[in-house]
Design a protein around this motif. Structure first.
Motif, mmCIF file in Angstrom:
data_model
loop_
_atom_site.group_PDB
_atom_site.id
_atom_site.type_symbol
_atom_site.label_atom_id
_atom_site.label_comp_id
_atom_site.label_asym_id
_atom_site.label_seq_id
_atom_site.Cartn_x
_atom_site.Cartn_y
_atom_site.Cartn_z
ATOM 1 N N GLU A 104 0.827 -1.199 0.000
ATOM 2 C CA GLU A 104 0.000 0.000 0.000
ATOM 3 C C GLU A 104 0.868 1.258 0.000
ATOM 4 O OE1 GLU A 104 -3.440 2.166 2.738
ATOM 5 O OE2 GLU A 104 -2.187 0.559 3.544
ATOM 6 N N GLY A 105 1.994 1.207 0.701
ATOM 7 C CA GLY A 105 2.900 2.350 0.726
ATOM 8 C C GLY A 105 3.483 2.651 -0.648
ATOM 9 N N HIS A 106 3.757 1.588 -1.408
ATOM 10 C CA HIS A 106 4.290 1.808 -2.762
ATOM 11 C C HIS A 106 3.236 2.445 -3.671
ATOM 12 C CE1 HIS A 106 6.589 1.123 -6.421
ATOM 13 N NE2 HIS A 106 5.526 0.543 -6.948
ATOM 14 N N LEU A 107 1.993 2.012 -3.533
ATOM 15 C CA LEU A 107 0.936 2.578 -4.367
ATOM 16 C C LEU A 107 0.667 4.033 -4.021
ATOM 17 C CD1 LEU A 107 -1.584 -0.418 -4.399
ATOM 18 C CD2 LEU A 107 0.001 0.266 -6.200
ATOM 19 N N PHE B 124 1.152 -8.541 -5.352
ATOM 20 C CA PHE B 124 0.526 -7.582 -4.461
ATOM 21 C C PHE B 124 0.500 -8.132 -3.037
ATOM 22 C CE2 PHE B 124 -1.012 -6.228 -8.568
ATOM 23 C CZ PHE B 124 -0.989 -4.841 -8.455
ATOM 24 N N ALA B 125 0.671 -7.227 -2.084
ATOM 25 C CA ALA B 125 0.709 -7.613 -0.673
ATOM 26 C C ALA B 125 -0.686 -8.018 -0.206
ATOM 27 C CB ALA B 125 1.235 -6.460 0.163
ATOM 28 N N SER B 126 -0.700 -8.915 0.730
ATOM 29 C CA SER B 126 -1.958 -9.350 1.341
ATOM 30 C C SER B 126 -2.185 -8.508 2.600
ATOM 31 C CB SER B 126 -1.905 -10.837 1.690
ATOM 32 O OG SER B 126 -0.803 -11.100 2.530
ATOM 33 N N GLY B 127 -3.301 -7.819 2.659
ATOM 34 C CA GLY B 127 -3.560 -6.970 3.820
ATOM 35 C C GLY B 127 -2.757 -5.675 3.748
ATOM 36 N N PHE B 128 -2.331 -5.193 4.912
ATOM 37 C CA PHE B 128 -1.606 -3.928 5.003
ATOM 38 C C PHE B 128 -0.143 -4.154 5.347
ATOM 39 C CE2 PHE B 128 -6.047 -2.953 5.853
ATOM 40 C CZ PHE B 128 -6.254 -1.857 5.034
#
Length: 533
Positions: free
Chosen positions: A44-47, A103-107
């Protein structure tokens, strides 16, 4: 775009985010380590990252116009520039060991996950290799076991199999390092039967997908977004089928919704639309090239009308290609601003002839008039840079021919008038050709010449007004030639007010006019003769 890139980079650093990395120097070793043993994760930080880097790639379609498949040139240019930007070694390692980000799972904020399978395989190969080498050394060195051939065979086989796997991996990396993606595609297209090869487009697509995955990997590594900007120019100089091929290649590269490509298509729609309508890509769109462009282009930007400053910058850029003239033109403008003389004469060097010295001085004065924003002539300069360069290249030839024909001592025409004539021929070739042809036909009639002995004093604008009705009647057969002309109102202002050329001046200038296609006048003469039968 570069300013926006720098602004976003500074804003991202002010927010306290980590500094971006580069795949060069020590960063290259880190990149190779991550390529081999880690898989990137899009978090999420990368997005949420706002900083980005544009990789600009200029593709001149004219350079590849001789290729059978112009779109192949587009793909090879893309591969070549990405390889050169990031380096051949990271891309070669990615071909063999790299993996597409997930893509990461969750946060979760973990951007790198250890590739356990790769590590286990590598450790297993190393252990087997060590075991094989140990068995082989024991069979060769330990007394009492040297005569055991079976042990030697087992040790050699184990060491060879495990070592060969490592060697094959290294050779694959070396092969991709030596043979670039550009060479692979060129090898496919050079084949005589490449058009009939099954899966040819699939191979091209695979190479592009590897590049897209590599760019996604480098986004996570560099801690910023990456966008490849392809500037496509000179497409309106190519054949229609090649134009359609480039559009198909663009559609192929943009078929992936996450493709990091931005196409800047710099074309003249009035040229591109007929090219598209002549090809088979228009089926189903009612043969409407404008409709095809509206569906292919997501952000249209039509360049506004060029202002006076932009026109002068365009003239200056064209004159800069003639370095021998630029200094004297600028010096002339400075002298004029300070109240100095308007004409800057070039000092005659030793050995120069008087005519050549006079010609150089005239050329400088003509260019000074073009470059002077206060001169009305600069308002009639075309907006197209190619037309400006054509005018700049034509003026010296016209002036030298004019001096050669008229002599050095006394020339009734000024450099400014000759420069204005060149601009007139470039901006309105059809209307000027029609006026000159009507003037020539009137002069060829002995009766008309005897009846009007003062016809040489008539202005070109009055001649055009007398025969404009006849030109209007021939507008259908002269439609394509009429489309070359600029604004008709500017043509009237040019001849009626600012530069009222007379018939005598036109006859003298016609003999030195090199930027006016004389076949246009010949075609007009034929049409006038047929109309009078």
């Amino acid at each position: 775009m570069r300013e926006e890139m720098a602004r976003r980079e500074a804003a991202e650093l002010q927010r306290g985010h980590r500094k971006p990395r580069s795949p060069h120097g020590w960063g290259l070793l880190v990149a190779l380590w991550l390529l081999a043993f880690y898989q990137p994760v899009v978090t999420e930080g990368h997005l949420r990252r706002k900083n980005l880097e544009f990789i600009f790639i200029r593709f001149s379609a004219w350079e590849f116009a001789g290729c059978d498949k112009l779109w192949a040139g587009l793909v090879t240019t893309l591969c070549h520039h990405i390889r050169r930007h990031f380096g051949a070694l990271p891309l070669s390692v990615f071909h063999v060991l790299g993996s597409r980000p997930r893509f990461a799972s969750g946060f979760s904020q973990r951007e790198w996950i250890l590739k356990k399978g790769t590590c286990l395989k590598l450790w297993g190969l190393l252990l087997v290799l060590a075991a094989g080498i140990a068995i082989l050394l024991v069979a060769l060195l330990v007394p009492g076991i040297k005569d055991n051939h079976a042990l030697k065979v087992v040790g050699s086989a184990v060491a060879s199999l495990s070592g060969s796997s490592l060697v094959l991996g290294a050779l694959s990396i070396l092969k991709n390092f030596l043979v670039s993606e550009k060479k692979k595609i060129e090898r496919l297209t050079d084949s005589d039967r490449f058009a009939g090869q099954l899966g040819f487009m699939s191979k091209i697509r695979d190479e592009v997908e590897v590049l897209v995955d590599f760019l996604a990997f480098m986004e996570v590594f560099e801690r910023r977004r990456l966008r490849v900007v392809l500037e496509i120019t000179s497409l309106d100089l190519c054949y229609p089928e090649k134009v359609a091929g480039v559009f198909n290649a663009m559609a192929t590269l943009l078929s992936d919704a996450n493709a990091p490509f931005i196409f800047l298509l710099a074309v003249d729609p009035s040229v591109i639309v007929p090219c598209l309508e002549q090809t088979g890509c228009m089926k189903g769109l009612a043969d409407n090239g404008y409709l095809y462009l509206n569906r292919a282009v997501t952000l249209p930007f039509s360049i506004p009308e060029m202002g006076s400053r932009s026109r002068l910058r365009s003239v200056e850029a064209a004159i800069q290609t003639r370095e021998d003239l630029m200094y004297r033109i600028i010096a002339g403008n400075v002298a004029k601003t300070r109240g100095g003389a308007g004409v800057v004469a070039a000092p005659a060097a030793g050995g120069w002839k008087e005519a050549d010295s006079e010609a150089v001085a005239w050329i400088h004065e003509a260019f000074r008039c073009l470059h002077d924003g206060s001169d009305v002539l600069s308002r009639y300069l075309p907006e197209n840079g190619a037309n400006v360069r054509r005018i700049v290249n034509t003026i010296p030839i016209t002036l030298r021919l004019l001096l050669h024909r008229s002599g050095v001592a006394a020339v009734p025409l000024s450099p400014r008038a000759a420069a204005a004539w060149v601009v007139l021929a470039d901006r309105w070739p059809c209307r000027l050709s029609w006026t000159l042809q009507c003037l020539e036909d009137a002069g060829q009639s002995a009766a008309a010449a005897a009846a009007t002995p003062g016809s040489g004093g008539k202005s070109l604008w009055s001649v055009f007004q007398e025969h404009v009705g006849e030109l209007s009647a021939l507008r259908q057969p002269l439609g394509k030639v009429l489309s070359l002309d600029g604004d008709p109102e500017l043509f009237q202002a040019f001849l009626a007010r600012d530069f009222p050329f007379g018939a005598a001046e036109a006859r003298e200038l016609l003999g030195v006019t090199v930027n006016l296609d004389h076949s246009i006048r010949q075609h007009m003469a034929l049409l006038r003769a047929l109309a009078r039968l």
